[in-house]
Structure formats: C-alpha cells, structure tokens
Write a protein that holds these residues in place. Structure first.
Motif: not given
Lengths: 267, 281
Positions: B67-73
């Motif tokens: 989730m962190l990866t997707l949100l950040l991206s």
C-alpha cells in the motif's frame, strides 16, 4: 516589455524545477573537490578525494566500460537483425513480430529486481557462471536490447529504405546482399542512436546489477552505492563526479545525434 | 490471395526473416522468459505453497508495504504530471535565451541510476544538504528529510519529471494553436482554455507517461536503497527477504507480484492511450 506577468510567473516556476534537477548535480560535483564539505568551500579545493576514489574504485570503472562495450557488441549483433525481422516478416505486419516486440520490452517494464532474482534462481547454481562478468552482462543485454531494436526499427520502417531494398531485389540482390549492402549502411543513424543509449544505460545500470554482482564483479554504480554507504560524503561526491564526467558526454552526444539525423526517432 | 512479389523473392520462402530474429529471441527466451517461469515456480515452493502469492494481501507487513509503495507512487505520479505539464507547455511555447542548454540539462537525470538519484536527494535534503542549510539560515531550524518518506518522494520526483516534460513537449508540438485562439476569441479564460482544449489533447500523452512514471516508482530500487534506512517500500521488502532472511520463495513471490503490477499498469495505460510505453530507471 512584450512578455506578460504570467510569462514571468511561469518562467520562474520552470527555472525552479530546473534548479531542483540541476543544483544537486552541481553541488555534488563541487563537493567532490572540496577539502571539507562540512566546513564549506572556504576549506579550499582539492583533488585528494578524486585520487582516493581512483585508488579504491578504479577497477569498477574499467569493468563497467568493458561490460558496456560487450553489451553494445551483443545488442548490435542480436538487435539489428532482430529489428530487420520485425520490419520485414510478412511485409512488416505480422502478429508474431508484434508479440516479440512486446516481449522484448518486458525486462524494461518489469522491475530489475525481479529480472535479477529470476536469473539467480535459474542459473545461480552454476558457480563459475554466477561469479563471472558474463552473468552481469546478460542482465545488461536483456535490459538494453529494446533500446537498440527500437531506433533501428524506426529507421527501417521509413519508406525510403523499403524502396531501396525493392530496387536492389529487382536487380537480383539476395537477402544477405540486401541486408549487408543496403540495410546496414542505411540504418547507421539508428544504430548510432541505439548504441549511445545502450552504453549509457549499461554504465548506469544498478537495479539488476546490484543483485547479480559479487565482490569480484563490482561495477561503477555498485561501487557508487558502496561508497555512499561506507565512505565520507566527499568521497561519494568525488566518485559521482567521475560518473558524471563519463556519462554526460554520452548524453550530449545522444542529443546531438538525434538532432543531426532528425530521424524522428523517439527513445 | 495476391502478395506483393518483392517480399517473396528468396527461394527460402517467407520464413527466412525468422532466422534474423533467432539470436535475439534465443537470448530472450533463455535468459528472461525461462528464468521468469522458474521464479514463478520458486514463489510457489515455500511453506505456504502457491498461497505465497496472496501474502501481499493476507500478511499485514507485506500489505502495508504494498500500500505504501502504491500510494507513494500515485502521489509522485500526480505531482509529476502537474509540474511537468506546466513546465513542458511553457518550454514548448516560449523562446528565450539559453533554452536549448536548459533543455539539454533537463534530460540528464533520465540516464542516472537510482543510487545517484538517491545521492542527489542527500545533497538536497541530507544532513549536510542545501535545504537544511537554507532553512537553518532562514528559520534557525535545519530541515533534514532525505532518509524519510519525504526524501523518497523527492527522489522519485527527480527521475520522473524529466521523462514527463519531454513527452508533454512532444505532445504539445502537435496541438493546433487555432483551437485555443478560437476559444479565447469566444471569451474563454486561460483556465477554461486549458481545461477544455489543452488538457484533452494532452491526455493520451499524460496517461502513458504517467503510467511509466508510476511503474518506475513502484519498481525503483536504487533510490530507496540509498535513502531508506527504515522505509519499507516493496522493492526493499523483497531485497530484505532475499538477503537478510534468505526467504527465497517469499522474495520470488513478491517480485512476481511487483512485476505483474507494473506490467498491468503499463498495459492498461497503453490500451487506453494507444501509445507504446517503455520505462527505464
């Protein structure tokens, strides 16, 4: 004054964004020749850090150049004929060609980490191979191959080349004669554009290389990561400075080639 | 069916061109497709079997990091699109002294590996960075955020902006100025012209370059590796799984999920915008 207020506002924003991209580059280049970056430039300039990098990491630089050149050789030997097939199979309009083109892009689209892990899982047990530069070279070839194929293919698809080939064929030139006598000399601008891209990407490749490297096969970007983690800021900067000095001429050459040929090749 | 004759001149027949593709295709099959299949297999060979592929959803740790990866991206992509549209349109439409040099320098970061981008962020926002020095001088408080989520955001922005600027400029080149002229003469304000004329025309380019930007950020390893001491984006999770815990099957499963995600994003964007997409970082 002919420019409006809005123009200056936009110009200011544009310059701010450019500063964001360029200032760190200049900063790190300066830090690499500063005696003590914490104190600042008042501490004086020195080549000491550059010399230290040269002593510590010289091997990684030569290794990276060797891999980049080998990578260029392989991608040219495999990529140019491949582009020819993509351009000509079934008159350049075959489903197979499209599938191959699509597949070739996969190692670029999929994270390098996944490609590297796959290579290790599949071939990691062959110790000799795993520990050799060949292992890294393969990773680089996979990643850079499309960047050779695409510009070459773009030039091949220009109508002029197919007319030339048709003329040669009507005069009795065989496939081999056409490929080496007409196609290769005429797609030279595409090969040049691809070659610059391949060398640049190979020298800078980290994501795949980091997983594939061994202490004996460290490349320049791997050395960079190593120096960032374990050395002083000045040493990391000096090493980055060397990297910039290697890569920026390549980038300028790349822009010059695309300008000079005006071949509408988009990389 | 009648075929154009010059293509079939050679006695070897029409499959002769396939020979030209043989070396490249062999390389690809042997060193990418086959290993990838092996990776899929290893991913399913752990204690939880093929369920390992669901771990990104069922395991709290992996789910948070996904989730962190997707949100950040996604945040990076949005910011990049806004910044680059403004800058790209401006650069395409105005002439000023030094523009060519500026443009040339703008493209440099395209070829920088992730580690170098990470280092650039340290130069800007690290312990001895520029932002820290400036804020210290201004407010007496040094802002150091290179090693946090903010630093990662800045790093992803750094390698995304040049790519999108170039695409916007190429797309803006094809815009018909007469349309905007007409809208203006009918009384539309600049914002209206932008929203109704310019944005729809740029949309395909923005979607395809946005997708590349998103996919590149999701998979970016070098920048996170240089900066993130304690930010758990997915590539770092995979790396830790592989090197620190020697949990090969989990690392394999997670990288397949990561690869499938980026590939899917690119494929969707391409089918929407009809544009060839390629990412490099």
């Amino acid at each position: 004054m002919k420019h409006s207020f809005r123009f200056y506002l936009q110009l200011a924003f544009t310059l701010l964004v450019c500063a964001f991209l360029i200032v760190p580059i200049v900063l790190s280049m300066l830090a690499g020749v500063t005696e003590n970056f914490f104190v600042g430039w008042s501490s004086g300039f020195t080549l000491r850090w550059v010399m230290q990098v040269w002593d510590t990491y010289q091997q990684t630089i030569w290794r990276s150049i060797a891999i980049a050149l080998a990578c260029l050789a392989v991608t040219t030997a495999a990529g140019v004929p491949l582009a020819y097939m993509l351009a000509r199979h079934r008159g350049g309009n075959s489903r197979l060609a499209r599938v191959i083109e699509e597949l070739l892009m996969m190692p670029v689209a999929v994270p390098g980490l996944a490609t590297a892990l796959a290579l290790i899982m599949a071939y990691g047990q062959y110790r000799e191979f795993r520990g050799s530069l060949l292992f890294i070279l393969i990773g680089h070839v996979l990643f850079t191959l499309p960047f050779m194929v695409r510009p070459v293919l773009a030039v091949m698809q220009s109508s002029q080349l197919s007319v030339l080939e048709e003329a040669a064929a009507s005069l009795g030139a065989g496939l081999g004669q056409r490929f080496f006598g007409i196609v290769i000399p005429n797609v030279f601008s595409g090969i040049l554009a691809g070659a610059l891209m391949v060398v640049t990407l190979s020298i800078g490749e980290f994501n795949i290389t980091w997983m594939l490297h061994t202490p004996l096969t460290m490349t320049l970007p791997v050395g960079l990561a190593d120096s960032y983690a374990s050395m002083r800021l000045e040493v990391g900067s000096a090493y980055t400075l060397i990297f910039f000095l290697m890569i920026i001429p390549l980038l300028i050459a790349m822009q010059w080639v695309t300008h000079a040929t005006r071949s509408r090749v988009r990389l | 069916m009648k075929r154009s004759s010059q293509k079939r001149r050679t006695p070897a027949g029409r499959h002769v061109y396939l020979l030209f593709a043989a070396p490249g295709v062999t390389l690809f099959l042997a060193f990418w497709l086959l290993p990838m299949l092996r990776l899929v297999e290893v991913g399913a060979s752990g204690p939880s079997g093929a369920a390992a592929y669901l771990a990104v959803l069922t395991n709290r740790h992996y789910f948070t990091s996904l989730m962190l990866t997707l949100l950040l991206s996604a945040a990076v992509t949005l910011a990049t699109l806004m910044i680059s549209s403004l800058v790209g349109l401006f650069l395409q439409r105005n002439r000023f002294a030094g523009k060519a040099v500026l443009l040339a320098m703008l493209t440099f970061p395209l070829a920088f590996p992730g580690v170098v981008v990470g280092f650039m962020v340290i130069m800007l926002a690290g312990r001895q960075g520029l932002i820290g020095a400036v804020t210290n001088w201004l407010f007496g408080d040094a802002w150091v955020f290179a090693y946090s989520l903010g630093g990662l955001f800045l790093g992803y922005l750094y390698f995304s902006i040049p790519r999108v600027i170039l695409t916007v400029m190429a797309a803006a080149e094809k815009l018909d100025p007469a349309l905007e002229e007409a809208a203006r003469s009918l009384g539309a304000n600049p914002l209206r012209v932008f929203a109704d004329i310019v944005l729809p025309a740029l949309a395909p380019a923005l979607v395809s370059s946005g997708a590349i930007c998103f996919a590149t950020s999701v998979g970016a390893f070098g920048t996170a590796f240089t900066l993130a001491t304690n930010i758990d984006v997915l590539p770092m999770a995979i790396y830790n799984e592989f090197t620190s815990y020697a949990n090969f099957s989990m690392a394999a499963a997670l990288s397949i999920v990561l690869g499938a995600t980026t590939w899917l994003v690119l494929a969707l964007a391409r089918s929407w915008s009809g544009n060839a997409a390629g990412a490099a970082a």
